[in-house]
Enzyme design. Structure first.
Site, mmCIF file in Angstrom:
data_model
loop_
_atom_site.group_PDB
_atom_site.id
_atom_site.type_symbol
_atom_site.label_atom_id
_atom_site.label_comp_id
_atom_site.label_asym_id
_atom_site.label_seq_id
_atom_site.Cartn_x
_atom_site.Cartn_y
_atom_site.Cartn_z
ATOM 1 N N LYS A 15 5.673 -1.907 -7.183
ATOM 2 C CA LYS A 15 5.705 -2.753 -8.392
ATOM 3 C C LYS A 15 4.316 -3.303 -8.731
ATOM 4 O O LYS A 15 3.959 -3.382 -9.897
ATOM 5 C CB LYS A 15 6.757 -3.862 -8.282
ATOM 6 C CG LYS A 15 6.643 -4.725 -7.070
ATOM 7 C CD LYS A 15 7.870 -5.598 -6.904
ATOM 8 C CE LYS A 15 7.703 -6.511 -5.707
ATOM 9 N NZ LYS A 15 7.532 -5.784 -4.418
ATOM 10 N N ARG A 90 12.305 -13.926 -7.408
ATOM 11 C CA ARG A 90 12.837 -13.332 -6.175
ATOM 12 C C ARG A 90 14.099 -14.026 -5.707
ATOM 13 O O ARG A 90 14.668 -13.633 -4.687
ATOM 14 C CB ARG A 90 11.817 -13.502 -5.064
ATOM 15 C CG ARG A 90 10.802 -12.433 -4.976
ATOM 16 C CD ARG A 90 9.789 -12.926 -3.990
ATOM 17 N NE ARG A 90 9.451 -11.925 -3.038
ATOM 18 C CZ ARG A 90 8.379 -11.153 -3.145
ATOM 19 N NH1 ARG A 90 7.599 -11.237 -4.171
ATOM 20 N NH2 ARG A 90 8.113 -10.299 -2.210
ATOM 21 N N ARG A 129 -0.669 1.105 4.058
ATOM 22 C CA ARG A 129 -1.441 0.357 3.047
ATOM 23 C C ARG A 129 -2.623 -0.396 3.670
ATOM 24 O O ARG A 129 -2.505 -0.997 4.721
ATOM 25 C CB ARG A 129 -0.537 -0.644 2.336
ATOM 26 C CG ARG A 129 -1.321 -1.547 1.397
ATOM 27 C CD ARG A 129 -0.484 -2.311 0.463
ATOM 28 N NE ARG A 129 0.447 -3.193 1.138
ATOM 29 C CZ ARG A 129 1.386 -3.884 0.509
ATOM 30 N NH1 ARG A 129 1.534 -3.771 -0.787
ATOM 31 N NH2 ARG A 129 2.203 -4.663 1.168
ATOM 32 N N ARG A 158 -2.574 -5.667 5.652
ATOM 33 C CA ARG A 158 -2.112 -6.990 5.233
ATOM 34 C C ARG A 158 -1.399 -7.641 6.416
ATOM 35 O O ARG A 158 -0.714 -6.961 7.159
ATOM 36 C CB ARG A 158 -1.150 -6.845 4.042
ATOM 37 C CG ARG A 158 -1.536 -7.710 2.869
ATOM 38 C CD ARG A 158 -0.784 -7.361 1.640
ATOM 39 N NE ARG A 158 0.590 -7.842 1.656
ATOM 40 C CZ ARG A 158 1.421 -7.752 0.612
ATOM 41 N NH1 ARG A 158 1.011 -7.195 -0.511
ATOM 42 N NH2 ARG A 158 2.653 -8.198 0.687
ATOM 43 N N ARG A 169 10.948 -8.693 5.845
ATOM 44 C CA ARG A 169 10.788 -8.773 4.370
ATOM 45 C C ARG A 169 11.888 -7.982 3.681
ATOM 46 O O ARG A 169 12.419 -8.405 2.638
ATOM 47 C CB ARG A 169 9.411 -8.251 3.960
ATOM 48 C CG ARG A 169 8.290 -9.242 4.237
ATOM 49 C CD ARG A 169 6.939 -8.581 4.296
ATOM 50 N NE ARG A 169 6.539 -7.977 3.043
ATOM 51 C CZ ARG A 169 5.585 -7.043 2.935
ATOM 52 N NH1 ARG A 169 4.947 -6.614 4.020
ATOM 53 N NH2 ARG A 169 5.276 -6.541 1.770
HETATM 54 P P1 AP5 Z 1 2.431 -1.716 -3.934
HETATM 55 O O1 AP5 Z 1 2.225 -1.399 -5.379
HETATM 56 O O2 AP5 Z 1 1.476 -2.634 -3.264
HETATM 57 O O3 AP5 Z 1 3.939 -2.186 -3.704
HETATM 58 P P2 AP5 Z 1 4.655 -3.565 -4.010
HETATM 59 O O4 AP5 Z 1 6.013 -3.245 -4.483
HETATM 60 O O5 AP5 Z 1 3.792 -4.404 -4.907
HETATM 61 O O6 AP5 Z 1 4.724 -4.115 -2.523
HETATM 62 P P3 AP5 Z 1 4.331 -5.502 -1.880
HETATM 63 O O7 AP5 Z 1 4.383 -5.267 -0.405
HETATM 64 O O8 AP5 Z 1 3.039 -6.035 -2.426
HETATM 65 O O9 AP5 Z 1 5.511 -6.368 -2.356
HETATM 66 P P4 AP5 Z 1 6.096 -7.618 -1.727
HETATM 67 O O10 AP5 Z 1 7.112 -7.974 -2.699
HETATM 68 O O11 AP5 Z 1 6.556 -7.515 -0.329
HETATM 69 O O12 AP5 Z 1 4.805 -8.558 -1.591
HETATM 70 P P5 AP5 Z 1 4.226 -9.723 -2.480
HETATM 71 O O13 AP5 Z 1 2.768 -9.614 -2.440
HETATM 72 O O14 AP5 Z 1 4.901 -9.804 -3.804
HETATM 73 O O15 AP5 Z 1 2.493 -0.315 -3.147
HETATM 74 C C1 AP5 Z 1 2.682 -0.294 -1.737
HETATM 75 C C2 AP5 Z 1 1.895 0.903 -1.161
HETATM 76 O O16 AP5 Z 1 2.465 2.116 -1.637
HETATM 77 C C3 AP5 Z 1 0.421 0.927 -1.576
HETATM 78 O O17 AP5 Z 1 -0.358 1.384 -0.532
HETATM 79 C C4 AP5 Z 1 0.407 1.901 -2.788
HETATM 80 O O18 AP5 Z 1 -0.846 2.529 -2.930
HETATM 81 C C5 AP5 Z 1 1.517 2.881 -2.382
HETATM 82 N N1 AP5 Z 1 2.224 3.423 -3.542
HETATM 83 C C6 AP5 Z 1 2.543 2.792 -4.711
HETATM 84 N N2 AP5 Z 1 3.238 3.621 -5.531
HETATM 85 C C7 AP5 Z 1 3.381 4.805 -4.856
HETATM 86 C C8 AP5 Z 1 4.015 6.037 -5.178
HETATM 87 N N3 AP5 Z 1 4.660 6.242 -6.348
HETATM 88 N N4 AP5 Z 1 3.989 7.027 -4.236
HETATM 89 C C9 AP5 Z 1 3.348 6.834 -3.032
HETATM 90 N N5 AP5 Z 1 2.722 5.678 -2.679
HETATM 91 C C10 AP5 Z 1 2.739 4.664 -3.591
HETATM 92 O O19 AP5 Z 1 4.714 -11.001 -1.660
HETATM 93 C C11 AP5 Z 1 4.194 -11.284 -0.373
HETATM 94 C C12 AP5 Z 1 4.802 -12.580 0.151
HETATM 95 O O20 AP5 Z 1 4.445 -13.679 -0.713
HETATM 96 C C13 AP5 Z 1 6.337 -12.625 0.208
HETATM 97 O O21 AP5 Z 1 6.851 -12.040 1.402
HETATM 98 C C14 AP5 Z 1 6.586 -14.138 0.145
HETATM 99 O O22 AP5 Z 1 6.344 -14.754 1.389
HETATM 100 C C15 AP5 Z 1 5.528 -14.610 -0.837
HETATM 101 N N6 AP5 Z 1 6.012 -14.595 -2.240
HETATM 102 C C16 AP5 Z 1 5.521 -13.843 -3.270
HETATM 103 N N7 AP5 Z 1 6.219 -14.056 -4.390
HETATM 104 C C17 AP5 Z 1 7.179 -14.958 -4.080
HETATM 105 C C18 AP5 Z 1 8.243 -15.565 -4.817
HETATM 106 N N8 AP5 Z 1 8.455 -15.269 -6.108
HETATM 107 N N9 AP5 Z 1 9.066 -16.428 -4.161
HETATM 108 C C19 AP5 Z 1 8.861 -16.743 -2.868
HETATM 109 N N10 AP5 Z 1 7.891 -16.201 -2.106
HETATM 110 C C20 AP5 Z 1 7.048 -15.317 -2.700
#
Ligand code: AP5
Length: 219
Positions: A15, A90, A129, A158, A169
């Site tokens: 995403k 979320r 990643r 990360r 997660r």
């Molecule tokens: P990437 O695009 O980074 O995937 P993503 O869906 O953004 O994954 P995240 O791990 O960043 O999501 P998340 O929801 O766990 O973390 P967030 O930072 O929001 O792609 C992943 C990998 O795959 C990359 O290496 C990319 O190159 C590769 N890739 C992408 N597309 C591909 C494809 N089509 N084919 C092959 N490879 C591909 O949140 C982190 C933490 O912050 C949470 O755990 C929580 O503690 C906190 N947090 C954030 N938002 C909130 C909220 N709203 N409420 C409460 N806590 C929150």
């Protein structure tokens, strides 16, 4: 009327990758709560340091903190013409708060896209990643470089991408965020994209789905 997009999906679904590209191409701000929290941690912000403990365990940061951050960000001038949200909402409480914010903005519709990817693929993507320790850029794992292509910073895993935290997660995602999909599913502006395809293919399908959904009017 603005184009307001929510990119949903499990950890590793892509995403962030898709939100970044779509926002850049449409001239909209990408608003990622994960990126905002990580940036605040890098800057040593006191609230973020508390949040970091939860992030490192794979747990969600509390709703009040996150809702306040998003409310402030959406009030900025660059988000008036629309936005792409990544990682928010979320929880159902966050989704309800966002609906209230949208009503205050005049009832503009939200286009909600769920990027679907099977669990085994999510786990393998997150294991590979690497992000930049200085600017947070997500490096392309296929290029196998050790430094950030944007700023030259060191590429590291990360802190929440180790296997045990990834499983937590995913567990949190199923428990707290799957109900958010149900909250939106019946809206005419809800769409699903197959995220287990090459990123360019996903981007192409997203363009079509989002434009189609934006034509369907309802909050
Ligand atoms: P990437 O695009 O980074 O995937 P993503 O869906 O953004 O994954 P995240 O791990 O960043 O999501 P998340 O929801 O766990 O973390 P967030 O930072 O929001 O792609 C992943 C990998 O795959 C990359 O290496 C990319 O190159 C590769 N890739 C992408 N597309 C591909 C494809 N089509 N084919 C092959 N490879 C591909 O949140 C982190 C933490 O912050 C949470 O755990 C929580 O503690 C906190 N947090 C954030 N938002 C909130 C909220 N709203 N409420 C409460 N806590 C929150």
């Amino acid at each position: 009327m603005g184009l307001n997009v929510i990119m949903m999906g499990a950890p590793g679904a892509g995403k962030g990758t898709q939100a970044e590209r779509f926002a850049r191409e449409r001239g909209l701000p990408k608003i990622s709560t994960g990126d905002m929290l990580r940036e605040a941690v890098r800057e040593g912000h006191p609230i973020a340091l508390k949040a970091k403990e939860r992030m490192d365990r794979g747990e969600l940061v509390d709703d009040d903190t996150i809702i306040a951050i998003v409310r402030d960000r959406l009030a900025k001038a660059d988000a008036r013409r629309g936005f792409v949200l990544d990682g928010f909402p979320r929880t159902v409480a966050q989704a309800e708060a966002l609906d209230r914010i949208m009503r205050e903005r005049g009832g503009e519709p939200l286009v909600v896209v769920d990027v679907e990817v099977p669990q085994e693929e999510l786990v393998s993507r997150l294991a590979m990643r690497r992000i930049c320790v200085k600017c947070g850029t997500n490096a392309d794992p296929k290029r196998q470089v050790n430094t950030c292509p944007k700023c030259g910073g060191e590429l590291v895993q990360r802190t929440d991408d180790n296997k045990d935290v990834v499983l937590e997660r995913l567990h949190v995602y199923h428990r707290s965020t799957t109900p958010v999909l149900e909250y939106y599913r019946e809206r005419p502006t809800f769409r699903v994209v197959n995220g287990a395809q090459p990123a360019d293919r996903v981007a192409h399908e997203l363009d079509t789905l989002i434009d189609d959904a934006a034509g369907a009017k309802a909050l």
